[in-house]
Design a protein around this motif. Structure first.
Motif, mmCIF file in Angstrom:
data_model
loop_
_atom_site.group_PDB
_atom_site.id
_atom_site.type_symbol
_atom_site.label_atom_id
_atom_site.label_comp_id
_atom_site.label_asym_id
_atom_site.label_seq_id
_atom_site.Cartn_x
_atom_site.Cartn_y
_atom_site.Cartn_z
ATOM 1 N N LYS A 278 0.836 -1.195 0.000
ATOM 2 C CA LYS A 278 0.000 0.000 0.000
ATOM 3 C C LYS A 278 0.878 1.254 0.000
ATOM 4 C CE LYS A 278 -4.228 1.788 2.087
ATOM 5 N NZ LYS A 278 -5.529 1.108 2.205
ATOM 6 N N THR A 279 1.700 1.360 -1.053
ATOM 7 C CA THR A 279 2.553 2.533 -1.208
ATOM 8 C C THR A 279 2.539 2.966 -2.670
ATOM 9 O OG1 THR A 279 4.554 1.350 -1.841
ATOM 10 C CG2 THR A 279 4.117 1.562 0.516
ATOM 11 N N MET A 280 3.339 3.962 -2.998
ATOM 12 C CA MET A 280 3.428 4.424 -4.380
ATOM 13 C C MET A 280 3.960 3.325 -5.304
ATOM 14 S SD MET A 280 6.653 7.082 -4.051
ATOM 15 C CE MET A 280 5.936 8.076 -2.763
ATOM 16 N N VAL A 281 4.660 2.371 -4.694
ATOM 17 C CA VAL A 281 5.155 1.246 -5.489
ATOM 18 C C VAL A 281 3.990 0.514 -6.167
ATOM 19 C CG1 VAL A 281 6.297 -1.014 -5.330
ATOM 20 C CG2 VAL A 281 7.253 0.969 -4.130
ATOM 21 N N ASP A 282 2.868 0.430 -5.467
ATOM 22 C CA ASP A 282 1.701 -0.252 -6.028
ATOM 23 C C ASP A 282 1.203 0.421 -7.302
ATOM 24 O OD1 ASP A 282 1.342 -2.419 -4.223
ATOM 25 O OD2 ASP A 282 0.737 -0.948 -2.702
ATOM 26 N N ALA A 283 1.380 1.698 -7.433
ATOM 27 C CA ALA A 283 0.977 2.389 -8.659
ATOM 28 C C ALA A 283 2.053 2.256 -9.729
ATOM 29 C CB ALA A 283 0.694 3.863 -8.356
ATOM 30 N N LEU A 284 3.304 2.330 -9.298
ATOM 31 C CA LEU A 284 4.393 2.408 -10.266
ATOM 32 C C LEU A 284 4.732 1.061 -10.906
ATOM 33 C CD1 LEU A 284 6.664 5.009 -8.427
ATOM 34 C CD2 LEU A 284 5.394 5.327 -10.575
ATOM 35 N N VAL A 285 4.598 -0.014 -10.163
ATOM 36 C CA VAL A 285 4.958 -1.322 -10.735
ATOM 37 C C VAL A 285 4.088 -1.653 -11.959
ATOM 38 C CG1 VAL A 285 4.962 -3.809 -10.298
ATOM 39 C CG2 VAL A 285 6.052 -2.252 -8.665
ATOM 40 N N PRO A 286 2.735 -1.631 -11.813
ATOM 41 C CA PRO A 286 1.927 -1.904 -13.022
ATOM 42 C C PRO A 286 2.129 -0.853 -14.108
ATOM 43 C CG PRO A 286 0.514 -1.338 -11.150
ATOM 44 C CD PRO A 286 1.904 -1.465 -10.622
ATOM 45 N N ALA A 287 2.414 0.386 -13.709
ATOM 46 C CA ALA A 287 2.624 1.450 -14.691
ATOM 47 C C ALA A 287 3.834 1.135 -15.555
ATOM 48 C CB ALA A 287 2.791 2.799 -13.979
ATOM 49 N N VAL A 288 4.929 0.732 -14.910
ATOM 50 C CA VAL A 288 6.151 0.432 -15.662
ATOM 51 C C VAL A 288 5.905 -0.762 -16.591
ATOM 52 C CG1 VAL A 288 8.503 -0.470 -15.435
ATOM 53 C CG2 VAL A 288 7.759 1.450 -14.016
#
Lengths: 836, 209
Positions: B130-140
């Motif tokens: 539940k961090t910004m990583v959760d948005a960035l991983v699928p984005a990348v």
């Protein structure tokens, strides 16, 4: 030294922690703040770049433990490490430790560990376990909850000592005293284990703040230090001394008694001139003249214990009656009073007495001397200075024991020159001027109370730290010149003849001066100068009369109140004043209302603690806060002065409004007496001391409020130059010949002259021939001097011309320092007035 | 648009700053629910400082210098955990783009991936925390899958990030202040994931223009 960097979201929080740490380990400890965000770092948050900048100097120095508050503080600190320039900091891990400990507890623990020279790992370890004491305290789980660091007892060769202490600190060994202890212990090689016997905790290493804190030592707890190692003995002595000083809390922030400076003389060499005059004679150690405190067993142990208790009570009573004129006094006395009640010392003396075969004096002397010796052997300046306090108080008690409380008299037979380590005021007072030819002390200052007393007795005195009394043969011949500070040991016949000639010359000059006592003080060009006397007792009054004072420029009234448990009533005050007035000759008498305050506290008028009593509630400030007391002072003066030309003067006046209030009080006193039908003097002149620079600078605002002015040079000098009276280190500044003081006086005289207001000078400067000449040159036409200087000052006035003094003072006001002003005054006066 | 140069990137930052400012209250509200409520204010302060820094004109040098300027400014002005995280992200972008003056779609995806790696390393966060990583991983992942066109790459990234940010709501926080809340963090979207989505959305808008 390993430092600390505080990383916090809040700059205020970090600064507060920093303050707390510095208070504990001293202001020089390297602890830096990297906290807050925004231009001024006033917003909550952390700034990795800023943290990195703060860290850099620590990386280039000894290193630091980094303590962080919450969340992003950790992230920012870690990032800050990455931002460090690898060229400057090749391996941050060598210099920095990010420590996960709670920031407040860890800061304190780490600071203490670092301040005693711990390396980076040690300091970080101390920080890491810093929470343990609190955990233990809350869980009451005892020491085993968290193993204290570095606590393994190290059995080393050498001595083993034990020191038992009953902790008397109000809050037990809380952080500050514990820190003091840990710092002391770390100065020694020995292993020091500490046990809280009352709570059955320990042993733990006394080297670690955390492990000491874990012992949860509270007031009343019995603790035992076990000390083993090469230097166990001195460590034990130091710990004992520290414990006796209640681990540094003996008087909430007392400054140590100032070490009197020992320095090269101001003159041709030799020591510091204290009191003018020449003495030639055999030396006699002061200790030899002081009462002999015999070791004979005077009675049963019970009887000896009673005698000691009685003596301690009497001395404690004396101490509550401080007679020293400066702020240092109260601190010295407070420290001394502590010794009297020191449970450890008293217990030791008590057990000596209980063993029998020992007089009260012998037991007291043995224990206090042992304690003083252990203080004196320490490296710590503060603790070493305590040895002097201890010896002084010990001597006071011994004197009471030996003399049954009779006043000390120092009357060497045959007459001799006294040799003293440092002359105490009580000893100076005891000197018989017909038997004490002179005094040489190793330490002391011209502004010390003892010096003032010795001068008033006319006994020559020099302070010279380089004179080694122990090296004197018993039949050595000593000559001293209290005017130049010179000391000669066994002078050769030619030198001796010259000194003797000089002595005769001074005596002849004094005789000549005496002969002008009754002549008017008029300068060679016809200006008459009023010469008044400063009087503080009935004896002074008689001397002033005999030495030809034209009146009294300052009658101090503090003596009416100091030392009394209860406030004297109006009747009593009036009687005491009348007794002094009866001893005086003709002329006006300026009576000053009590100049008391926190440095001279009254038993019946408790005052709040003041960090700087000289800048506190004293003089008129105090009077106005105690209307009943003030009113009774004024009524007593008006009653006592019914037959005399009495003027009333208020000390420490700062603002015109204070003068308005004081006048209103005086008028009310008059109305009260009138209503009651009591005989009294009215109207009287109402004037003020000018000693506060604010009053001096706006003196014209007091026109119409003050009928006369009297310049108090001692206080005016101390306030103008920000140099406390009695601080021997600042003697060069505490000199009324300073151009700033002369300018102030010149200004005051000018403005007062325009207003037709009478100006006198009653400070010590007026009694100094050089300074009084400069003051006359500045416009002063009335001097109030010490009774024994009356004739000398008068003779000088008769030998000079106003014209020449004006020119002299004009030059002196353009000098850079008091020394320079004195130099030119000396040269000029030498040619103006021929001796004899 | 075929390539992103510093000129376009400056517009992106300008756009991002405006979007973050506009959504500041929303980000703060999200943060207030599970953290300390300052994420919006912190990000706004940080990007305002970056804008100020860039006001003076183009940053001399390559894209490496440009990203480094942004990273350092965010580090020293954001204040919260987002400072080191986004600051570190842009510093990493700077390192990876040293010597380059422009980026095409694929190289942009690689660059963002490197920045994400820095965030993961620094914040020790993994998907699902539940961090910004959760948005960035699928984005990348979406950006890499989208192929060559810059507009397509960034749009894929933005859409994936937005979806993932919304999907952080049922997660239980395991990092940062929100982790103190435990199960109570469930039901609220993560503010960091949202700000990451906002950044990528503004980038997509620039590239589609």
């Amino acid at each position: 030294m390993i430092g600390i960097v505080l990383v916090s979201h809040s700059r205020k929080l970090a600064l507060a922690i920093q303050e707390m740490v510095l208070q504990m380990v001293g202001p020089d400890f390297p602890i830096a703040v990297a906290a807050g965000v925004g231009d001024e770092h006033e917003e909550l948050g952390t700034d990795a770049v800023h943290i990195s900048e703060v860290l850099l100097p620590f990386c280039q120095g000894d290193g630091a433990v980094v303590l962080m508050d919450l969340g992003s503080a950790v992230l920012s600190a870690q990032t800050a490490l990455e931002l460090l320039d690898p060229d400057l900091v090749p391996d941050p891990a060598l210099k920095l430790r990010l420590c996960p400990a709670p920031i407040v507890e860890a800061s304190v623990a780490a600071a203490v560990a670092a301040s005693v020279g711990g390396d980076l790992d040690t300091v970080a370890d101390e920080a890491r376990v810093a929470l343990a004491p609190k955990e233990a305290q809350l869980e009451e789980a005892g020491v085993s909850a968290s193993p204290p660091p570095a606590a393994e007892p190290v059995r080393s060769a050498g001595d083993t000592r034990e020191v038992d202490v009953v902790v008397d600190n109000p809050h037990g060994l809380h952080a500050r005293p514990a820190a003091t202890l840990v710092q002391l212990v770390n100065r020694f090689q020995s292993d020091v284990q500490l046990i809280n016997r009352s709570a059955n905790r320990g042993p733990s290493s006394a080297r670690s703040l955390t492990s000491v804190a874990l012992l949860q030592i509270r007031k009343g707890d019995e603790i035992r230090f076990s000390i083993s190692g090469e230097d166990a003995r001195s460590a034990a002595d130091a710990i004992r001394a520290l414990a006796d000083d209640r681990f540094g809390e003996s008087g909430e922030g007392p400054t140590p008694r100032p070490q009197m400076p020992v320095r090269a003389g101001k003159e041709e060499g030799g020591g510091i001139p204290i009191s003018e005059g020449i003495a030639i004679g055999r030396p006699l150690a002061l200790n030899a003249v002081l009462p002999d405190f015999g070791d004979d067993v005077a009675g049963t142990p019970e009887r000896e214990k009673e005698k000691l208790d009685e003596a301690l009570r009497q001395v404690a009573g004396d101490l509550r009656r401080p007679d020293l004129p400066n702020g240092v006094a109260t601190e010295i006395l407070a420290a001394q009073a502590l010794v009297l009640g020191d449970p450890v010392l008293l217990a030791a003396v008590g057990s000596r007495l209980a063993a029998g075969q020992c007089s009260a004096a012998a037991a007291w002397r043995a224990e206090t001397e042992a304690l003083a010796a252990s203080y004196a052997a320490l490296e710590d300046d503060y603790l070493r200075a305590r040895a002097a306090d201890l010896r002084d108080i010990a001597a006071r008690v011994l004197r009471v024991l030996a003399g049954g409380g009779k006043a000390l008299r120092i009357q060497p037979d045959p007459p001799a020159i006294l040799l003293a380590g440092e002359l105490l005021p009580s000893e100076a007072m005891a000197c018989d001027p017909s038997r004490v030819l002179g005094v040489v002390a190793n330490a002391g200052s011209p502004s010390a109370h003892a010096a003032i007393i010795i001068r008033s007795l006319g006994i020559p005195m020099v302070v010279d730290g380089s004179v080694d009394f122990a090296a004197f043969a018993p039949d050595v011949l000593l000559a001293i010149d209290g005017g130049s500070g010179e000391v000669w040991v066994d002078p050769d016949p030619v030198r001796l003849a010259a000194i003797e000639a000089r002595r005769q010359e001074i005596l002849a000059m004094r005789a000549a001066v005496d002969s002008v006592k009754t002549a008017p003080a008029v300068t060679s060009d016809g200006q008459s100068i009023e010469i008044l006397a400063n009087v503080g007792s009935a004896d002074d009054a008689a001397r002033a009369r005999d030495n030809g004072a034209e009146g009294v420029g300052l009658l101090r009234t503090e003596f009416l109140y100091l030392g009394l448990k209860d406030m004297p009533d109006e009747e009593k005050q009036a009687q005491s004043l009348a007794a002094i007035l009866a001893n005086l000759g003709a002329g006006p008498v300026v009576i000053r209302t009590p100049d008391i305050g926190a440095d001279k506290p009254l038993a019946f008028m408790p005052t709040a603690f003041e960090h700087n009593p000289f800048l506190g509630v004293r003089g008129l400030r105090l009077s106005l806060r105690h209307p009943d007391f003030f009113a009774s002072n004024l009524r007593a003066i008006l009653r006592a002065g019914v037959e005399r030309d009495v003027w009333i003067m208020f000390p420490m006046v700062t603002a015109p409004d204070e003068m308005r209030q004081a006048r209103a009080f005086a008028e009310a006193a008059h109305r009260d007496l009138e209503k009651a039908g009591v005989d009294h003097r009215w109207p009287v002149k109402l004037g003020m001391m000018v000693e506060v620079p604010a009053a001096a600078m706006m003196i014209e605002r007091f026109a119409g409020l003050a009928d006369f002015l009297s310049i108090g040079t001692n206080d005016l000098t101390q306030y103008l130059l920000a140099a406390e009276r009695g601080n021997g280190d600042l003697d060069a500044l505490q000199d009324a010949a300073h151009p700033a003081v002369l300018r102030a006086i010149h200004e005051i005289c000018g403005k007062a002259g325009e207003a037709g207001c009478h100006v006198s000078v009653c400070g010590d400067g007026a009694s100094d021939p050089l300074v009084s000449a400069l003051m006359i040159g500045a416009g002063v036409r009335s001097l109030s001097v010490r009774p024994n200087q009356l004739a000398l000052i008068k003779a000088q006035v008769r030998a000079v011309s106003i014209e020449a003094l004006r020119a002299l003072t004009r030059d002196a006001m353009r000098c850079d320092s008091a020394a320079e002003a004195r130099e030119i005054a000396k040269k000029e006066l030498g040619s103006l007035s021929s001796p004899g | 648009m075929q390539e992103l140069t510093q000129a376009e990137m400056r517009v992106w930052i300008w756009e991002a700053a405006a979007v973050i400012d506009k959504n500041s209250a929303l980000l703060c509200d999200l943060d207030a629910a599970i953290g300390d409520g300052d994420h919006g204010a912190n990000m706004t302060r940080g990007f305002a400082a970056v804008l100020k820094k860039l006001e003076g004109g183009a940053v001399a040098g390559d894209l490496g210098a440009f990203f480094k300027t942004i990273g350092m400014t965010l580090l020293s002005t954001v204040g919260g955990a987002a400072g080191p995280l986004y600051g570190g992200f842009f510093l990493e972008l700077g390192k990876q783009s040293a010597g380059r003056t422009s980026l095409d779609g694929p190289s942009l995806a690689v660059l963002i991936e490197a920045g994400l790696a820095d965030i993961k390393r620094r914040g020790k966060a993994e998907p699902g925390d539940k961090t910004m990583v959760d948005a960035l991983v699928p984005a990348v992942e979406a950006m890499k899958a989208a192929g060559g066109d810059l507009a397509a790459v960034t749009r894929a990234g933005a859409e994936a990030a937005r979806l993932a940010a919304t999907n952080t709501a049922p997660l239980q926080a395991r990092k940062g202040r929100a982790s103190y809340l435990g199960e109570r963090s469930i039901g609220h979207q993560d503010p960091g994931a949202n700000s990451a989505a906002l950044l990528l959305e503004s980038l997509a808008r620039i590239c589609s223009a």
